[in-house]
Design an enzyme around this catalytic site. Sequence first.
Site, short mmCIF file in Angstrom:
data_model
loop_
_atom_site.label_atom_id
_atom_site.label_comp_id
_atom_site.label_asym_id
_atom_site.label_seq_id
_atom_site.Cartn_x
_atom_site.Cartn_y
_atom_site.Cartn_z
CG HIS A 149 -1.85 -1.17 1.31
ND1 HIS A 149 -3.04 -1.27 0.63
CD2 HIS A 149 -1.70 -2.33 1.98
CE1 HIS A 149 -3.60 -2.44 0.88
NE2 HIS A 149 -2.80 -3.11 1.70
CB SER A 274 14.80 19.09 -16.75
OG SER A 274 13.94 20.20 -16.85
#
Length: 455
Positions: A149, A274
């Site tokens: 989870h 980037s």
Amino acid sequence: MIVSPLDYRYGRDKMKGVFSEENRLRIMLSVEAALAQAESYYKIIPENAYNDIQRVVNSNQVKLERVKEIEKHIKHDVMAIVDALTEKCNEGKNYVHFGVTSNDINDSATAVQIHDAINIITSDLIEFMNILIKLINENMDTIMVGRTHGQHASPITFGLKLSVYLSEITRHLERLSGARQRIIVGKISGPVGTGAALGDRARDIQNKTCEILRIRPETASTQIVCRDRYIEYLSILNNISVSLEKFATEVRNLQRPEINEVSEYFNSSEQVGSSSMPSKRNPVNAENIVSLCRLIRSYIIPEYEAGIQWHERDLTNSALERFTIPYTSILTDDVLAKSIDLFKNIYINKDEMLKKVINDQFIMSESVTVTLARNGMPRQEAHEFVREASMKAYMEKISFKESLIKNGIEKFIDKSMLDDALDPFKFTGMSREICMGAIEEAENMIKYATGDLYD
């Protein structure tokens, strides 16, 4: 004008070569030659006619440009190939494409292409498996936090995580090897599947043609090979893509700065992360794998539709199958190659893995619960005892061990037992055995599948 990204960005030359326009023509001509050979063998056409057809095919006299020129006028792609072959023949002129229909040639050629594609994908899977085996051997005891989870869970080893991956790829290889006889299938039975134009030796001619091409003959067909075969092929490739996306997604998650346990290779000397943030080191290879895997799985939908035909056949499968099988095969090979590169050059931050294990005692709550149960406390009471201690530790901002002691755990187990229960290195269970079992299974499958590579 080039439009498809497969032409300039994605896919590797070897697999693209299998599905190239030139290779498709070469294979279709080889099917015509194999047909003539089979017909000559069973005395349906003269031997000199077969020899002439084979001569033209072998000498590469039929050119793609000529086929396209003919098709432009007659509006039929297979008949354009037949006409181009016929005009180059002498004794074989009257026997080209004798007793068959277009899809005898089309589907048998597709079977040859799928055969070659499966060989490439099989090699890819084996290469990937060998890389995973190496990594598992190196990380069998590399302890790390398990996660469920998205939250910390009981400890595992990185080798165990990779063993899950290896086991999946092993099954994919097993499926692909086992499905060959169902997938690599052609037909020579005419426009409605009866083979009537070939007379009493129709089945023999089909079997002989397929034997020459090293493919299997269809058991019963309409004008086309039954599409459940193609659907099975694409389903296996889809299943592979699911695994590869799963693996790449895990790398992306473990590369997040707040986790920082695994990362893909980044060439710091020249690679750009980037256009706006020069510091970025993005998991672009893993992200590319995920993106292409999602595309791969989309191509099976039209193939499901291709399996539904009017009566003995219509043309609704034709256009879409120029995309489904080639694109799925090319992209599956592409993402397998990228997955191989991803894991071959992966960076494993063992120090960070160990740090997270040592710094989070809560990951040992299962161990403490089991220890209490083994020493006399009813299991459900042990679970509640540890749950209460955990919640108090969170609220009071104290260590898990401290909270357990405050909750009175030493009434049930002594300090030595508690220390053992909180030792993550003593709670990785059968991880090592699982790793060794996954490796053994994979190595056995590789030995089995290697014999299929050039069948």
